[in-house]
Design a protein around this motif. Structure first.
Motif, PDB file in Angstrom:
ATOM      1  N   TYR A   1      41.390  61.727 114.571  1.00 12.37           N
ATOM      2  CA  TYR A   1      39.785  61.978 114.029  1.00 12.37           C
ATOM      3  C   TYR A   1      39.566  63.696 114.409  1.00 12.37           C
ATOM      4  O   TYR A   1      40.286  64.635 114.984  1.00 12.37           O
ATOM      5  CB  TYR A   1      39.030  61.987 114.757  1.00 12.37           C
ATOM      6  CG  TYR A   1      37.322  62.327 114.669  1.00 12.37           C
ATOM      7  CD1 TYR A   1      36.659  61.835 113.920  1.00 12.37           C
ATOM      8  CD2 TYR A   1      36.162  63.530 115.561  1.00 12.37           C
ATOM      9  CE1 TYR A   1      35.336  62.414 113.443  1.00 12.37           C
ATOM     10  CE2 TYR A   1      35.561  64.216 115.220  1.00 12.37           C
ATOM     11  CZ  TYR A   1      34.938  63.584 114.295  1.00 12.37           C
ATOM     12  OH  TYR A   1      33.852  63.948 114.146  1.00 12.37           O
TER      13      TYR A   1
ATOM     14  N   SER B   1      40.018  67.832 112.194  1.00 13.17           N
ATOM     15  CA  SER B   1      41.017  68.383 111.543  1.00 13.17           C
ATOM     16  C   SER B   1      42.038  69.277 112.932  1.00 13.17           C
ATOM     17  O   SER B   1      41.177  69.516 114.113  1.00 13.17           O
ATOM     18  CB  SER B   1      40.680  69.462 110.299  1.00 13.17           C
ATOM     19  OG  SER B   1      39.164  70.174 110.942  1.00 13.17           O
TER      20      SER B   1
ATOM     21  N   GLY C   1      38.457  57.520 114.563  1.00 15.31           N
ATOM     22  CA  GLY C   1      38.047  58.642 113.104  1.00 15.31           C
ATOM     23  C   GLY C   1      39.049  58.174 112.102  1.00 15.31           C
ATOM     24  O   GLY C   1      39.775  57.569 112.179  1.00 15.31           O
ATOM     25  N   GLN C   2      38.569  58.556 111.160  1.00 11.53           N
ATOM     26  CA  GLN C   2      38.773  57.727 109.628  1.00 11.53           C
ATOM     27  C   GLN C   2      38.679  59.223 108.533  1.00 11.53           C
ATOM     28  O   GLN C   2      38.372  59.056 107.376  1.00 11.53           O
ATOM     29  CB  GLN C   2      37.625  56.994 109.233  1.00 11.53           C
ATOM     30  CG  GLN C   2      37.589  55.788 109.982  1.00 11.53           C
ATOM     31  CD  GLN C   2      36.808  54.446 109.187  1.00 11.53           C
ATOM     32  OE1 GLN C   2      35.213  54.692 109.043  1.00 11.53           O
ATOM     33  NE2 GLN C   2      37.340  53.659 109.386  1.00 11.53           N
ATOM     34  N   SER C   3      38.865  60.428 109.440  1.00 13.27           N
ATOM     35  CA  SER C   3      38.456  61.620 108.667  1.00 13.27           C
ATOM     36  C   SER C   3      39.428  62.249 107.975  1.00 13.27           C
ATOM     37  O   SER C   3      39.751  62.922 106.807  1.00 13.27           O
ATOM     38  CB  SER C   3      38.152  62.374 109.376  1.00 13.27           C
ATOM     39  OG  SER C   3      39.161  62.524 110.562  1.00 13.27           O
ATOM     40  N   ASP C   4      40.433  61.358 107.405  1.00 15.11           N
ATOM     41  CA  ASP C   4      41.788  61.420 105.894  1.00 15.11           C
ATOM     42  C   ASP C   4      41.479  61.088 104.900  1.00 15.11           C
ATOM     43  O   ASP C   4      42.263  60.651 103.599  1.00 15.11           O
ATOM     44  CB  ASP C   4      42.844  61.040 107.183  1.00 15.11           C
ATOM     45  CG  ASP C   4      43.649  61.673 107.553  1.00 15.11           C
ATOM     46  OD1 ASP C   4      43.553  62.726 107.680  1.00 15.11           O
ATOM     47  OD2 ASP C   4      44.591  61.295 108.183  1.00 15.11           O
ATOM     48  N   TYR C   5      40.272  59.956 105.118  1.00 15.93           N
ATOM     49  CA  TYR C   5      39.707  59.574 103.604  1.00 15.93           C
ATOM     50  C   TYR C   5      40.179  60.469 102.254  1.00 15.93           C
ATOM     51  O   TYR C   5      40.877  59.723 102.025  1.00 15.93           O
ATOM     52  CB  TYR C   5      38.466  59.254 103.582  1.00 15.93           C
ATOM     53  CG  TYR C   5      37.814  58.168 102.803  1.00 15.93           C
ATOM     54  CD1 TYR C   5      38.072  57.274 102.331  1.00 15.93           C
ATOM     55  CD2 TYR C   5      36.956  59.206 101.494  1.00 15.93           C
ATOM     56  CE1 TYR C   5      37.140  56.586 101.094  1.00 15.93           C
ATOM     57  CE2 TYR C   5      37.122  58.411 100.457  1.00 15.93           C
ATOM     58  CZ  TYR C   5      36.493  56.776 100.206  1.00 15.93           C
ATOM     59  OH  TYR C   5      36.676  56.763  99.182  1.00 15.93           O
TER      60      TYR C   5
ATOM     61  N   ASP D   1      44.198  53.540 111.590  1.00 14.66           N
ATOM     62  CA  ASP D   1      43.394  54.173 112.523  1.00 14.66           C
ATOM     63  C   ASP D   1      43.727  53.676 113.665  1.00 14.66           C
ATOM     64  O   ASP D   1      44.700  52.848 114.076  1.00 14.66           O
ATOM     65  CB  ASP D   1      42.095  54.533 111.944  1.00 14.66           C
ATOM     66  CG  ASP D   1      41.173  53.183 112.327  1.00 14.66           C
ATOM     67  OD1 ASP D   1      40.430  53.143 113.624  1.00 14.66           O
ATOM     68  OD2 ASP D   1      41.132  51.817 111.663  1.00 14.66           O
TER      69      ASP D   1
ATOM     70  N   GLU E   1      30.933  55.174 108.364  1.00 16.54           N
ATOM     71  CA  GLU E   1      32.444  55.680 108.311  1.00 16.54           C
ATOM     72  C   GLU E   1      32.689  57.085 109.454  1.00 16.54           C
ATOM     73  O   GLU E   1      30.975  57.374 109.881  1.00 16.54           O
ATOM     74  CB  GLU E   1      33.079  56.302 107.224  1.00 16.54           C
ATOM     75  CG  GLU E   1      32.088  57.478 106.689  1.00 16.54           C
ATOM     76  CD  GLU E   1      32.475  58.473 105.149  1.00 16.54           C
ATOM     77  OE1 GLU E   1      33.606  58.070 105.107  1.00 16.54           O
ATOM     78  OE2 GLU E   1      30.984  58.545 104.398  1.00 16.54           O
TER      79      GLU E   1
ATOM     80  N   THR F   1      33.675  59.909 109.958  1.00 16.67           N
ATOM     81  CA  THR F   1      34.196  60.840 109.965  1.00 16.67           C
ATOM     82  C   THR F   1      32.739  61.966 109.980  1.00 16.67           C
ATOM     83  O   THR F   1      31.618  61.329 109.549  1.00 16.67           O
ATOM     84  CB  THR F   1      34.016  61.573 107.596  1.00 16.67           C
ATOM     85  OG1 THR F   1      33.227  61.442 106.880  1.00 16.67           O
ATOM     86  CG2 THR F   1      35.469  60.040 107.786  1.00 16.67           C
TER      87      THR F   1
ATOM     88  N   GLN G   1      33.156  61.907 104.578  1.00 15.54           N
ATOM     89  CA  GLN G   1      33.955  62.013 102.683  1.00 15.54           C
ATOM     90  C   GLN G   1      33.554  60.478 102.324  1.00 15.54           C
ATOM     91  O   GLN G   1      33.688  60.794 101.030  1.00 15.54           O
ATOM     92  CB  GLN G   1      35.002  61.951 103.469  1.00 15.54           C
ATOM     93  CG  GLN G   1      35.235  62.569 104.574  1.00 15.54           C
ATOM     94  CD  GLN G   1      36.676  63.068 104.903  1.00 15.54           C
ATOM     95  OE1 GLN G   1      38.133  62.188 104.666  1.00 15.54           O
ATOM     96  NE2 GLN G   1      37.230  64.361 106.258  1.00 15.54           N
TER      97      GLN G   1
ATOM     98  N   GLY H   1      32.460  60.987 114.194  1.00 18.69           N
ATOM     99  CA  GLY H   1      33.732  59.637 115.350  1.00 18.69           C
ATOM    100  C   GLY H   1      33.769  60.436 116.093  1.00 18.69           C
ATOM    101  O   GLY H   1      33.303  60.327 116.965  1.00 18.69           O
TER     102      GLY H   1
END
Lengths: 352, 245, 177, 69
Positions: free
Chosen positions: A107, A109, A117-121, A169, A300, A302, A306, A327
């Motif tokens: 999660y 940056s 987390g799913q923040s690399d979508y 994830d 999601e 994020t 995203q 997240g």
């Protein structure tokens, strides 16, 4: 196959071996390190190669070489490490080589957080690398699906001569669930005409960006990805037929949405779930066939919602798109139900 | 003594007049052919002027990303240990952006051969400072000459590499027939070391960049003799794992 | 079906105890998930895992409302007791939890897990002792199902130690409601 | 007997061969090839086919062949 209780990362790693992959090079980063650790002893058992590389840059470069030699090859990483893989992924795509990349998302940056987390979508689906390429991206929602998609991913990578990303994830990769592993298969690296093996008496091969020798490259590469978009959309639908509100969610959060659908249905709310399995190509056909939908909610992990952009594109903004995003802490089904009610009551503000 | 360009150099190269790459391409081809392994060889080719090689060189090749040739070669060699695998790289590629990949291939003693062309600047991008650029040498990014107080000293990579556990390390030059013949012998020794599975072999070759040095080819060779060789000593530094220097 | 958290300090085998319970669930035809505490949460020597066992699909593997808390030490109780649902169960290691004032709406089963394991010359077996107490609580698996589960787990690891069975039985026997 | 062949179209006029020829057998007259370079020529009377020109040439200009009888 007998059911076993396995951690997502270990089931992924074993499926890699069973897919006939003989080469891994990668670098430790939480929460994917069990893949690296597992393959460090498992690959040599089957005559494969394991390299703990000095960096992700070197790791993906070795994968590039191994893939060029015709071998099933892969690497795995997470968040910041996945960013470093992008240079190599671009090259592999441009040279039209098959390989599998696993990103066990975390999660946030920068240093971020190593947990859910799913923040690399965006990075995975919209490409973190340079140039005109796409990576085919699959998002598993269970340990079993993760191991199945490893084998499927290698097959698709070879079919289209393109990198495939398995977007896992921390929760899918760290949890244990019952899994039936895929059958063991062998891979013949010499079966490809293009694989580097020494020219022999034939013409020397040159593996580089196909742009340099592909006639009418622009149209060629556009047609390649159009073809993937046409043929490779994968999704699951749950109770969408009469649904007026459709939750859109992938991976771990889709499971929570599934529970939320059940809870909402008990209260007589017509809710369904659309779970993209392929994130590229995005399953736009699934949106086009919905007849009764009045709103979509993208769920999601994020902060910036995203995927909601892709939901808006997929429904061509004919319906409002709402978002439940954030997240660190995983959603509960009740959080999703609350969002559904807010939407029904007109208290939620759409994002698109 | 009959002489004919090796079959691997199947069309004219695309380098500038007087560029050393042409000679080195030919030496690599001759050695592979004389050893009877050129049809079984695979090259990982660098970004920079080296990238012109695959267009004229009839050996299975892969174009590596900038700096990563040694890692790409390691991936190939580990999958296909019976093939002869080499990299062909310039100094920006192997020692600046790819320093880590180059050094770690040596550290792991990967059974590959690195052909490293030192022309003391970034040729393809127009002659910027490279790690090997000499003190006070003018480049497009050191227009007043390389100031080592700011940039550090010119990088002698063999000094850093020679204490590692590797198979063969040598440095040659192209300034005259004798040096070219010596360099060819070094290249042969390197490929033989790989064939014998002795591990990492590394050949640095001092080579002229006539265009960016803005020198007549003959003057460029004189410059190497007079100014470059004193900084980058020629010879064999590691042989069969034995350290010579 | 229950949501469980197994918690203790590192080395008390709480991850394994949770895994045995999850595997026993799977072997008895249930859907199960198991997920450990991770990363920065792991630092400082505490460890826990979340286990869910269900006839239906399991959504999140994370437990937010605990049906059964297995607590091997005091910090585990301090951290997780507030998350136990009303009428829920706590299985506590009495060797380490001496005078805890348990919430009155909970069912509590206590066992001297650490000292029993030591007495049985199996100091690493306190997690198995506590599984005996879990079986005795009647909140999850019957005694024979849990006992078979313990044996099957160690057999699958190829390390069958008869002392584990002793620990389990003693835990069952000595647990206090 | 051997003979030096010059592939003049490959020549880029760097003059390494001329500089290194021990017999002074090589020279550039001024005629230019298709690439636009004044190319090298040989005085066969002076040439001993020692092969040094071949060794120092970056552009595969030289070849030493068996002389046809």
């Amino acid at each position: 196959m007998e059911k076993q209780l396995m951690k997502g990362n270990e089931a992924i790693a074993e499926a890699v071996v069973r897919a006939g992959c003989k080469f891994f090079a990668g670098y430790p980063i939480t929460p994917q390190s069990e893949i690296l650790e597992y393959l460090s002893w498992r690959l040599p058992e089957v005559g494969g190669n394991f390299v703990q590389s000095e960096s992700e840059l070197a790791g993906i470069s070795m994968v590039y070489g191994a893939a060029a030699a015709g071998f099933r090859a892969m690497t795995s990483s997470s968040g910041p490490g996945y960013s470093l893989l992008q240079e190599g992924i671009s090259y592999i795509a441009s040279a039209e080589l098959p390989c599998l990349i696993i990103n066990v998302m975390r999660y946030g940056s920068g240093l971020g957080d190593i947990f859910v987390g799913q923040s690399d979508y965006w990075q995975a689906v919209k490409n973190g690398g340079h140039g005109d390429y796409r990576s085919i991206v699959y998002a598993p929602a269970s340990v079993k699906e993760a191991s199945d998609l490893v084998v499927f991913g290698f097959d698709k990578a070879e079919e289209y001569r393109n990198p495939v990303t398995l977007l896992s994830d921390a929760s899918i990769s760290q949890m244990m669930e019952p899994v039936e592993l895929p059958e063991m298969q062998e891979h013949n690296p010499d079966k490809f005409e293009w694989s580097l093996k020494g020219k022999g008496e034939g013409k020397a091969r040159s593996i580089t960006s196909v742009m340099y020798f592909q006639e009418d490259y622009d149209n060629y590469i556009a047609a390649k990805y159009k073809n993937i978009e046409k043929n490779e959309q994968l999704w699951e639908e749950i109770e969408t037929e009469d649904a007026e509100i459709i939750l859109v969610s992938y991976g771990i959060t889709s499971r929570i949405c599934n529970e939320a659908v059940e809870l909402a249905r008990e209260e007589g709310i017509k809710v369904g779930l659309l779970r993209p399995i392929s994130l590229y190509p995005y399953p736009v056909r699934a949106f086009q066939k919905q007849k009764n939908v009045k709103a979509y909610i993208s769920v999601e992990m994020t902060a910036l919602a995203q995927m909601a952009e892709d939901v808006a594109l997929a429904c061509k903004m004919k319906q409002p798109v709402y978002s439940l995003a954030g997240g660190m802490e995983i959603f509960e089904a009740s959080d999703v139900c609350n969002k559904i009610k807010e939407v029904i009551d007109g208290k939620a503000k759409e994002v698109f | 003594m009959l002489k004919k360009k090796p079959a691997a150099c199947f069309v004219d190269n695309k380098y500038c007049p007087g560029c050393g790459h042409g000679i080195i391409n030919r030496l690599v081809a001759e050695v592979l052919e004389e050893m009877g392994i050129y049809e079984e060889s695979i090259g990982a080719i660098a970004v920079g002027c080296a990238s012109l090689m695959p267009e004229t060189f009839a050996v299975d090749c892969i174009q590596a990303q900038h700096g990563r040739a040694a890692a790409v070669a390691a991936g190939i060699k580990r999958c296909r240990p019976d093939k002869t695998v080499f990299t062909y790289q310039g100094d920006g590629d192997a020692l600046a952006i790819g320093f880590s990949e180059t050094m770690y291939s040596a550290i792991r003693n990967e059974n590959i051969t690195v052909i490293f062309v030192n022309n003391s600047n970034f040729g393809m991008t127009g002659g910027q400072m490279a790690p090997t650029t000499l003190e006070n040498q003018k480049t497009t990014t050191t227009p007043r000459g390389r100031n080592i107080a700011e940039t550090g000293d010119p990088l002698n990579v063999i000094n850093m590499m020679k204490d590692l556990n590797t198979a063969y390390i040598a440095r040659g030059s192209l300034t005259n027939n004798a040096n070219i013949m010596k360099t060819k012998k070094y290249i042969r020794n390197a490929f033989e070391a790989q064939q014998n599975s002795e591990g990492f072999s590394f050949i640095e070759i001092l080579s002229p960049c006539t265009t960016n040095w803005k020198m007549d080819p003959i003057k460029a060779m004189e410059h190497i003799e007079k100014n470059v060789t004193p900084v980058y000593e020629l010879g064999v530094f590691v042989e069969r794992g034995e350290k010579n220097a | 079906m229950p949501n469980l958290i197994f918690a203790g300090f590192g080395g008390q085998g709480v991850l394994t105890a949770g895994l045995i319970v999850a595997k026993t669930g799977m072997d008895n035809g249930k859907n199960v998930t198991w997920i450990p505490s991770y990363g920065s949460e792991m630092r400082g020597g505490t460890a826990n895992c979340n286990v869910k066992i269900d006839d239906g699909k399991i959504s999140s593997p994370f437990v937010k409302q605990i049906d059964i808390l297995v607590a091997m030490n005091v910090p585990s109780l301090a951290k997780f007791e507030p998350m136990v649902s009303s009428e829920g169960t706590i299985i506590a290691n009495k060797s380490m939890v001496k005078d805890w004032d348990f919430r009155s709406d909970l069912k509590v089963v206590e066992v001297e897990a650490t000292s029993i394991a030591e007495e049985l010359n199996n100091p690493k077996g306190s997690n198995i002792v506590i599984l005996g107490a879990l079986a005795m609580s009647g909140q999850l698996f019957d005694k024979d199902v849990m006992e078979k589960g313990v044996e099957a787990f160690f057999a699958s690891k190829g390390k069958n130690n008869p002392k584990n069975r002793e620990c389990f039985l003693k835990g069952f026997e000595c647990a206090i409601n | 007997m051997e003979k030096l062949i010059i592939h003049k179209e490959s020549c880029k006029s760097c003059r390494y061969c001329i500089e290194n020829c021990p017999k002074g057998a090589l020279y550039i007259k001024g005629d230019i090839n298709e690439k636009g370079y004044p190319y090298v020529s040989v005085d066969h009377e002076k040439c001993t086919t020692c092969g040094i020109c071949y060794n120092v040439c970056p552009d595969y200009v030289f070849e030493i062949q068996e002389r046809e009888v």
